[in-house]
Scaffold this motif. Structure first.
Motif: not given
Length: 314
Positions: A263, A233-234, A229-231, A222, A285, A241, A226-227, A224
């Motif tokens: 990124a 998902f995680a 948004q990723t948080r 993935l 992704y 992260i 946008n942290v 990244v």
């Protein structure tokens, strides 16, 4: 993890030479998209497909919303890729809020549309915070879903794997048992959830081998940008992260181009370390954006060698 002599030499070269100098271009890639919700989003998606297609992906997959909420849009997107491009298209399919008969009907419709590859997932409950409850006439989980799909047609099937353990798993060992059950039911490979530490993948690969799993395990990447948004998902998939990633993105909220560069650097370094450890297959992704994935593939040595879209014969 025990490295072979060739892998040790490759790891040494990765340290001694420019990281991406003269890679052989022997990596293979696949890409994941989600079904668009509007005409504008569909245009963005199709532009991403056109951009990435010349890299010759093994397949591209399209996700499926909780409880089949995107069923029609997923089917339309996959069918279009299958009919208008030369890329093998894979459709995600879950067993949330669906009977065995409904799933068989969806699977048969995919087969008739020319789709031969299914990404079979248990799926997340349609409402956040709830636990998965099987449909009264449905499949109990992903391994049963795999077996059910194999009974419909001889699909190629990919399933999910969790290097840092599924959040609902009792233990890392039971999570591996579940993965083995999915593969024993007929799945061809596992694609991992995203992760940000190459060691997490290598440890998982070793534990899987020790558990008797010899199927292909493809790392999910993935990129990244946008942290926040990723948080989110995680938290859903149990991925960690690292603190240093937060620090690298600090102060870049108003600098989208700089975020893209950071990124790409982070994700490409991860892929390079995985490559040094013998990985040759990567699953990206994309979040329906091509630029980051394309840049990383370029660094890995891949070059366009096919038309973006190949019309199928009538």
């Amino acid at each position: 993890m025990t490295l072979s002599l060739g892998q040790l030499e490759e790891a040494r070269r990765a340290l001694d030479a420019p990281l991406f100098a003269d890679l052989a271009g022997d990596a293979q890639v696949s890409f994941e998209f989600f079904p668009p919700k509007s005409e504008k989003m569909e245009q963005t998606l199709w532009e991403a497909v056109q951009t990435l297609a010349p890299l010759g992906p093994r397949f591209v997959s399209v996700t499926y919303g909780a409880g089949g909420s995107t069923r029609e849009r997923t089917h339309a997107t996959v069918a279009r890729i299958a009919s208008e491009t030369a890329i093998p298209a894979a459709a995600h399919l879950t067993c949330v809020d669906a009977s065995k008969a409904e799933i068989a009907e969806v699977a048969e419709a995919y087969w008739q549309a020319g789709v031969r590859h299914i990404v079979a997932l248990r799926g997340d409950p349609p409402r956040a915070g709830e636990r998965f409850v099987p449909h009264p006439d449905g499949f109990s989980g992903a391994s049963a879903l795999v077996a059910g799909l194999k009974a419909v047609r001889p699909f190629e099937i990919s399933v999910a794997a969790y290097p840092e353990t599924h959040p609902e798993a009792v233990s890392a060992g039971s999570d591996l048992d579940n993965l083995k059950a999915k593969l024993d039911a007929g799945a061809n490979r596992a694609i991992t959830q995203f992760f940000f530490s190459p060691e997490a993948f290598f440890r998982f690969r070793d534990r899987a081998a020790a558990a008797g799993i010899d199927a292909e395990i493809v790392p999910g990447i993935l990129p990244v940008s946008n942290v926040a948004q990723t948080r989110k998902f995680a938290a859903m998939c149990g991925a960690a992260i690292p603190d240093w990633m937060d620090r690298l993105f600090e102060g870049l909220d108003d600098h989208p181009a700089a975020r893209q560069l950071v990124a790409a650097t982070i994700a490409s370094e991860l892929c390079r370390k995985l490559y040094a450890g013998g990985v040759r297959h990567f699953h990206f992704y994309t979040l329906n954006r091509a630029e980051l994935s394309y840049a990383i593939c370029h660094l890995l040595g891949l070059r366009p060698d096919a038309p973006a879209l190949t019309e199928k014969a009538a």
